[in-house]
Scaffold this active site. Sequence first.
Site, PDB file in Angstrom:
ATOM      1  N   CYS A  99       0.831  -1.208   0.000  1.00  0.00           N
ATOM      2  CA  CYS A  99       0.000   0.000   0.000  1.00  0.00           C
ATOM      3  C   CYS A  99       0.864   1.256   0.000  1.00  0.00           C
ATOM      4  N   CYS A 104      -1.750   1.770  -2.900  1.00  0.00           N
ATOM      5  CA  CYS A 104      -2.714   2.854  -2.641  1.00  0.00           C
ATOM      6  C   CYS A 104      -2.088   4.257  -2.656  1.00  0.00           C
ATOM      7  N   LYS A 107      -0.384   5.423  -5.981  1.00  0.00           N
ATOM      8  CA  LYS A 107      -1.480   5.412  -6.971  1.00  0.00           C
ATOM      9  C   LYS A 107      -2.403   6.603  -6.786  1.00  0.00           C
ATOM     10  N   LYS A 108      -2.811   6.855  -5.534  1.00  0.00           N
ATOM     11  CA  LYS A 108      -3.766   7.954  -5.294  1.00  0.00           C
ATOM     12  C   LYS A 108      -3.107   9.292  -5.596  1.00  0.00           C
ATOM     13  N   TYR A 241      -8.932  -3.438 -11.149  1.00  0.00           N
ATOM     14  CA  TYR A 241      -8.524  -2.265 -10.365  1.00  0.00           C
ATOM     15  C   TYR A 241      -7.184  -1.670 -10.847  1.00  0.00           C
ATOM     16  N   SER A 243      -5.158  -2.150 -13.366  1.00  0.00           N
ATOM     17  CA  SER A 243      -5.047  -1.730 -14.760  1.00  0.00           C
ATOM     18  C   SER A 243      -5.780  -0.412 -15.002  1.00  0.00           C
ATOM     19  N   GLU A 245      -6.958   1.847 -12.944  1.00  0.00           N
ATOM     20  CA  GLU A 245      -6.465   3.005 -12.184  1.00  0.00           C
ATOM     21  C   GLU A 245      -5.170   3.550 -12.802  1.00  0.00           C
ATOM     22  N   HIS A 510     -26.764  20.424   0.350  1.00  0.00           N
ATOM     23  CA  HIS A 510     -26.914  21.056  -0.956  1.00  0.00           C
ATOM     24  C   HIS A 510     -25.831  22.113  -1.168  1.00  0.00           C
ATOM     25  N   GLU A 515     -25.819  14.289  -2.149  1.00  0.00           N
ATOM     26  CA  GLU A 515     -27.227  14.508  -1.767  1.00  0.00           C
ATOM     27  C   GLU A 515     -28.173  13.777  -2.716  1.00  0.00           C
TER      28      GLU A 515
HETATM   29  P1  FAD Z   1       1.581  -6.155   1.981  1.00  0.00           P
HETATM   30  O1  FAD Z   1       1.230  -4.740   2.204  1.00  0.00           O
HETATM   31  O2  FAD Z   1       1.830  -6.576   0.588  1.00  0.00           O
HETATM   32  O3  FAD Z   1       2.873  -6.446   2.888  1.00  0.00           O
HETATM   33  C1  FAD Z   1       3.563  -7.663   2.855  1.00  0.00           C
HETATM   34  C2  FAD Z   1       5.019  -7.408   3.210  1.00  0.00           C
HETATM   35  O4  FAD Z   1       5.671  -8.648   3.500  1.00  0.00           O
HETATM   36  C3  FAD Z   1       5.808  -6.784   2.062  1.00  0.00           C
HETATM   37  O5  FAD Z   1       6.600  -5.730   2.518  1.00  0.00           O
HETATM   38  C4  FAD Z   1       6.674  -7.939   1.557  1.00  0.00           C
HETATM   39  O6  FAD Z   1       7.847  -7.491   0.931  1.00  0.00           O
HETATM   40  C5  FAD Z   1       6.941  -8.664   2.856  1.00  0.00           C
HETATM   41  N1  FAD Z   1       7.353 -10.069   2.727  1.00  0.00           N
HETATM   42  C6  FAD Z   1       6.923 -10.989   1.811  1.00  0.00           C
HETATM   43  N2  FAD Z   1       7.500 -12.180   2.060  1.00  0.00           N
HETATM   44  C7  FAD Z   1       8.304 -12.019   3.145  1.00  0.00           C
HETATM   45  C8  FAD Z   1       9.133 -12.882   3.900  1.00  0.00           C
HETATM   46  N3  FAD Z   1       9.273 -14.180   3.590  1.00  0.00           N
HETATM   47  N4  FAD Z   1       9.814 -12.363   4.950  1.00  0.00           N
HETATM   48  C9  FAD Z   1       9.706 -11.063   5.298  1.00  0.00           C
HETATM   49  N5  FAD Z   1       8.922 -10.197   4.621  1.00  0.00           N
HETATM   50  C10 FAD Z   1       8.219 -10.678   3.571  1.00  0.00           C
HETATM   51  N6  FAD Z   1      -6.006  -1.215  -1.304  1.00  0.00           N
HETATM   52  C11 FAD Z   1      -6.859  -0.267  -0.845  1.00  0.00           C
HETATM   53  O7  FAD Z   1      -7.508  -0.471   0.172  1.00  0.00           O
HETATM   54  N7  FAD Z   1      -6.995   0.930  -1.502  1.00  0.00           N
HETATM   55  C12 FAD Z   1      -6.298   1.225  -2.619  1.00  0.00           C
HETATM   56  O8  FAD Z   1      -6.451   2.307  -3.183  1.00  0.00           O
HETATM   57  C13 FAD Z   1      -5.398   0.248  -3.111  1.00  0.00           C
HETATM   58  N8  FAD Z   1      -4.662   0.505  -4.206  1.00  0.00           N
HETATM   59  C14 FAD Z   1      -3.783  -0.430  -4.665  1.00  0.00           C
HETATM   60  C15 FAD Z   1      -3.053  -0.140  -5.798  1.00  0.00           C
HETATM   61  C16 FAD Z   1      -2.174  -1.070  -6.306  1.00  0.00           C
HETATM   62  C17 FAD Z   1      -1.381  -0.737  -7.542  1.00  0.00           C
HETATM   63  C18 FAD Z   1      -2.010  -2.318  -5.630  1.00  0.00           C
HETATM   64  C19 FAD Z   1      -1.032  -3.323  -6.148  1.00  0.00           C
HETATM   65  C20 FAD Z   1      -2.724  -2.613  -4.495  1.00  0.00           C
HETATM   66  C21 FAD Z   1      -3.632  -1.674  -3.995  1.00  0.00           C
HETATM   67  N9  FAD Z   1      -4.398  -1.921  -2.862  1.00  0.00           N
HETATM   68  C22 FAD Z   1      -5.280  -0.984  -2.409  1.00  0.00           C
HETATM   69  C23 FAD Z   1      -4.289  -3.212  -2.130  1.00  0.00           C
HETATM   70  C24 FAD Z   1      -3.407  -3.061  -0.864  1.00  0.00           C
HETATM   71  O9  FAD Z   1      -2.184  -2.467  -1.208  1.00  0.00           O
HETATM   72  C25 FAD Z   1      -3.171  -4.424  -0.244  1.00  0.00           C
HETATM   73  O10 FAD Z   1      -4.419  -5.042  -0.025  1.00  0.00           O
HETATM   74  C26 FAD Z   1      -2.440  -4.328   1.106  1.00  0.00           C
HETATM   75  O11 FAD Z   1      -1.206  -3.694   0.962  1.00  0.00           O
HETATM   76  C27 FAD Z   1      -2.232  -5.734   1.676  1.00  0.00           C
HETATM   77  O12 FAD Z   1      -1.536  -5.658   2.893  1.00  0.00           O
HETATM   78  P2  FAD Z   1      -0.782  -6.945   3.481  1.00  0.00           P
HETATM   79  O13 FAD Z   1      -0.354  -6.569   4.856  1.00  0.00           O
HETATM   80  O14 FAD Z   1      -1.599  -8.139   3.303  1.00  0.00           O
HETATM   81  O15 FAD Z   1       0.490  -7.143   2.547  1.00  0.00           O
HETATM   82  P1  NDP Z   2      -7.355  -8.801 -10.521  1.00  0.00           P
HETATM   83  O1  NDP Z   2      -7.053 -10.208 -10.230  1.00  0.00           O
HETATM   84  O2  NDP Z   2      -8.512  -8.148  -9.862  1.00  0.00           O
HETATM   85  O3  NDP Z   2      -7.548  -8.618 -12.110  1.00  0.00           O
HETATM   86  C1  NDP Z   2      -6.676  -9.155 -13.051  1.00  0.00           C
HETATM   87  C2  NDP Z   2      -7.038  -8.660 -14.441  1.00  0.00           C
HETATM   88  O4  NDP Z   2      -6.104  -9.168 -15.383  1.00  0.00           O
HETATM   89  C3  NDP Z   2      -8.411  -9.119 -14.912  1.00  0.00           C
HETATM   90  O5  NDP Z   2      -8.972  -8.113 -15.708  1.00  0.00           O
HETATM   91  C4  NDP Z   2      -8.071 -10.384 -15.734  1.00  0.00           C
HETATM   92  O6  NDP Z   2      -9.027 -10.665 -16.712  1.00  0.00           O
HETATM   93  C5  NDP Z   2      -6.774  -9.941 -16.367  1.00  0.00           C
HETATM   94  N1  NDP Z   2      -5.890 -11.046 -16.744  1.00  0.00           N
HETATM   95  C6  NDP Z   2      -5.478 -12.065 -15.969  1.00  0.00           C
HETATM   96  N2  NDP Z   2      -4.610 -12.855 -16.643  1.00  0.00           N
HETATM   97  C7  NDP Z   2      -4.487 -12.309 -17.877  1.00  0.00           C
HETATM   98  C8  NDP Z   2      -3.740 -12.666 -19.019  1.00  0.00           C
HETATM   99  N3  NDP Z   2      -2.954 -13.751 -19.024  1.00  0.00           N
HETATM  100  N4  NDP Z   2      -3.826 -11.896 -20.115  1.00  0.00           N
HETATM  101  C9  NDP Z   2      -4.636 -10.801 -20.109  1.00  0.00           C
HETATM  102  N5  NDP Z   2      -5.362 -10.400 -19.051  1.00  0.00           N
HETATM  103  C10 NDP Z   2      -5.284 -11.158 -17.945  1.00  0.00           C
HETATM  104  O7  NDP Z   2      -6.014  -8.047 -10.190  1.00  0.00           O
HETATM  105  P2  NDP Z   2      -5.533  -6.570  -9.925  1.00  0.00           P
HETATM  106  O8  NDP Z   2      -4.078  -6.706  -9.998  1.00  0.00           O
HETATM  107  O9  NDP Z   2      -6.182  -5.555 -10.777  1.00  0.00           O
HETATM  108  O10 NDP Z   2      -5.962  -6.280  -8.417  1.00  0.00           O
HETATM  109  C11 NDP Z   2      -5.555  -7.111  -7.350  1.00  0.00           C
HETATM  110  C12 NDP Z   2      -6.232  -6.681  -6.088  1.00  0.00           C
HETATM  111  O11 NDP Z   2      -5.608  -5.516  -5.561  1.00  0.00           O
HETATM  112  C13 NDP Z   2      -7.697  -6.298  -6.260  1.00  0.00           C
HETATM  113  O12 NDP Z   2      -8.537  -7.412  -6.114  1.00  0.00           O
HETATM  114  C14 NDP Z   2      -7.917  -5.273  -5.190  1.00  0.00           C
HETATM  115  O13 NDP Z   2      -8.471  -5.871  -4.043  1.00  0.00           O
HETATM  116  C15 NDP Z   2      -6.548  -4.716  -4.882  1.00  0.00           C
HETATM  117  N6  NDP Z   2      -6.518  -3.323  -5.364  1.00  0.00           N
HETATM  118  C16 NDP Z   2      -7.344  -2.413  -4.768  1.00  0.00           C
HETATM  119  C17 NDP Z   2      -7.418  -1.126  -5.256  1.00  0.00           C
HETATM  120  C18 NDP Z   2      -8.342  -0.145  -4.626  1.00  0.00           C
HETATM  121  O14 NDP Z   2      -8.838  -0.393  -3.545  1.00  0.00           O
HETATM  122  N7  NDP Z   2      -8.625   0.989  -5.254  1.00  0.00           N
HETATM  123  C19 NDP Z   2      -6.613  -0.699  -6.382  1.00  0.00           C
HETATM  124  C20 NDP Z   2      -5.772  -1.729  -6.934  1.00  0.00           C
HETATM  125  C21 NDP Z   2      -5.749  -3.003  -6.428  1.00  0.00           C
HETATM  126  P3  NDP Z   2     -10.269 -11.665 -16.447  1.00  0.00           P
HETATM  127  O15 NDP Z   2     -11.313 -10.867 -15.732  1.00  0.00           O
HETATM  128  O16 NDP Z   2     -10.673 -12.073 -17.803  1.00  0.00           O
HETATM  129  O17 NDP Z   2      -9.750 -12.806 -15.610  1.00  0.00           O
END
Ligand code: FAD
Ligand code: NDP
Length: 535
Positions: A99, A104, A107-108, A241, A243, A245, A510, A515
């Site tokens: 995040c 997050c 991205k935001k 999500y 892609s 965003e 308003h 609203e």
């Molecule tokens: P993570 O935050 O992924 O933390 C896991 C940590 O463990 C990492 O630092 C990793 O390096 C470490 N680790 C892994 N393996 C080991 C190991 N063996 N030993 C020690 N350390 C290790 N969520 C939202 O709510 N709002 C959003 O707007 C949003 N935007 C997103 C945008 C993108 C592009 C992505 C990819 C995700 C987004 N998410 C969003 C999802 C959110 O980031 C995740 O759901 C959240 O970070 C998950 O938290 P976590 O604690 O499970 O894992």
């Molecule tokens: P998702 O698993 O939600 O989506 C993957 C996308 O990639 C789908 O559109 C899928 O298509 C497509 N896809 C998968 N494999 C292929 C392939 N081989 N070739 C072409 N297209 C493919 O993953 P995201 O990475 O977008 O998000 C992961 C999670 O992270 C989300 O579920 C969300 O919870 C979290 N997140 C939250 C955000 C937020 O809160 N604003 C922002 C970003 C992430 P198909 O539908 O056909 O399988």
Amino acid sequence: MLRGFGARPARDGSERTSDPLPSLEGVIAHLRLLPPPPAAPGAGSGSCRGRSYDLLVIGGGSGGLACAKEAAQFGRKVAVMDYVEPSPQGTSWGLGGTCVNVGCIPKKLMHQAALLGSALKDAQHYGWNISQPVHHTWSVMAQGVQNYVKSLNWGHRVQLQEKKVKYFNIKGSFSDPHTVCGLTKAGKETVVTADNIVIATGGRPKYPMDVAGALEYGITSDDLFWLKESPGKTLVVGASYVSLECAGFLTGIGLDTTVMMRSVPLRGFDQQMASLVTEHMESYGTKFLKRCFPTKVEKLKSNRLQVTWKNADLDTEETDSFDTVMWAVGRAPDTKTLNLETVGVKTNSETGKIIVDASEATSVPHIYAVGDITEGRPELTPTAIAAGKLLAQRLFGQSSELMDYDNVPTTVFAPLEYGCVGLSEEAAVQRYGSDNIEVYHAFYKPLEFTVAERDATQCYMKMVCLREREQRILGLHFIGPNAGEVIQGFALGIKCGATYPQMMKTVGIHPTCAEEVTKLHITKRSGLDATVTGC
Ligand code: FAD
Ligand code: NDP
């Protein structure tokens, strides 16, 4: 080639310590005042003599840090291991997890950069003279975002130190059910033992390994936010999500951006809303290659990337060249190195995620898991944080409260945001039958769009309710400016079981977009025009 990977601080995944940290003087000064961290009991001993910690958390992201800090509040001896495996392109980052570093937060902020571009266009209608041409400089945005993220990395380290949580910058691996080992940056083996262990290691972006050149030439969201230079003309593969965003803000800052979508957008979301999101993105300038499947990526002499794909509708093979190809095809847990089989922690063989019960317990007593690594949970920061905190409270604070994963609100930060809470219309129909639900809806025009002459075709909301007398609200869906802010407040009402009549008794503010939710009165069933007219 416009792309640059200048942010590679350490290929071994260890934390940056020598980076200049502009604007962080305060944090650094604060760190200097703090006493050095205590020597880690058990660390570096190479053997296991007694358990050193009440709790060890593996993974210092949203869920892991929340759990560790909460446990420390109860006076427990807590340690966190966090290690970032560099991306295949070599990008790495500091403490805080997905995040903070590659999710997050960056991205935001980049979404905000794009919104400001639209605001600049609006501003001229409101009398601002803005000299043309207006253009965006990636490196300035990236520097600002990256500096802020680095300040958060420091902040997390400071907080751990303040709460006396021991931090190991180590990749952990189980050697027995109470022992986790890893190598320090210097290659020294560290062994940590604990009574309770929480796995919170999250996930990482997947690569489509069946696409030639995918790994070699493509990047993922793990790299995008740390690029020093503009990605240029970009192809984003995937349609969920991440892609939408990323493609949205790339388009918004003026880059030629294409989304390759093999099936539907935003699978799992209300599909009427998902279509409006992509429709708006198309009108905003994002190109869509629908029903297309990538087959190979090659590097041209010009350093550009030539992508070949199959168009399933036309049954043709097509190509184009891009500066950057970004895979947004989903995320996968990396559990291999954790050595889970040795200790008996069960995973789902298809997804690789850890199977947990309602109390986040794994198949091994005293080993728990929270966040993205767990099977069947939303992949969202607030759910990971809440689950981590509640777990610590149950472990050490005599609480029995479980995490409630129902009615979790979320927002897709596309250029026109989509926020929702509760059931999609499809899910409500499936669960209750179409005769038993009522959908109230409206197409509305945000006041701010009027003077700016912005098109509001996709500004839409709907409320899915049970049709029975009480008319409990099952789901609320909103596309428009600040959708996240709008839905957050209504989520409380829906969590508390709000009904349609109660919503109608709620006085609106308003003039706002929110609203309109309190005024929804046209049902889909009526077939009447749902366009809001007048003030
Ligand atoms: P993570 O935050 O992924 O933390 C896991 C940590 O463990 C990492 O630092 C990793 O390096 C470490 N680790 C892994 N393996 C080991 C190991 N063996 N030993 C020690 N350390 C290790 N969520 C939202 O709510 N709002 C959003 O707007 C949003 N935007 C997103 C945008 C993108 C592009 C992505 C990819 C995700 C987004 N998410 C969003 C999802 C959110 O980031 C995740 O759901 C959240 O970070 C998950 O938290 P976590 O604690 O499970 O894992
Ligand atoms: P998702 O698993 O939600 O989506 C993957 C996308 O990639 C789908 O559109 C899928 O298509 C497509 N896809 C998968 N494999 C292929 C392939 N081989 N070739 C072409 N297209 C493919 O993953 P995201 O990475 O977008 O998000 C992961 C999670 O992270 C989300 O579920 C969300 O919870 C979290 N997140 C939250 C955000 C937020 O809160 N604003 C922002 C970003 C992430 P198909 O539908 O056909 O399988």
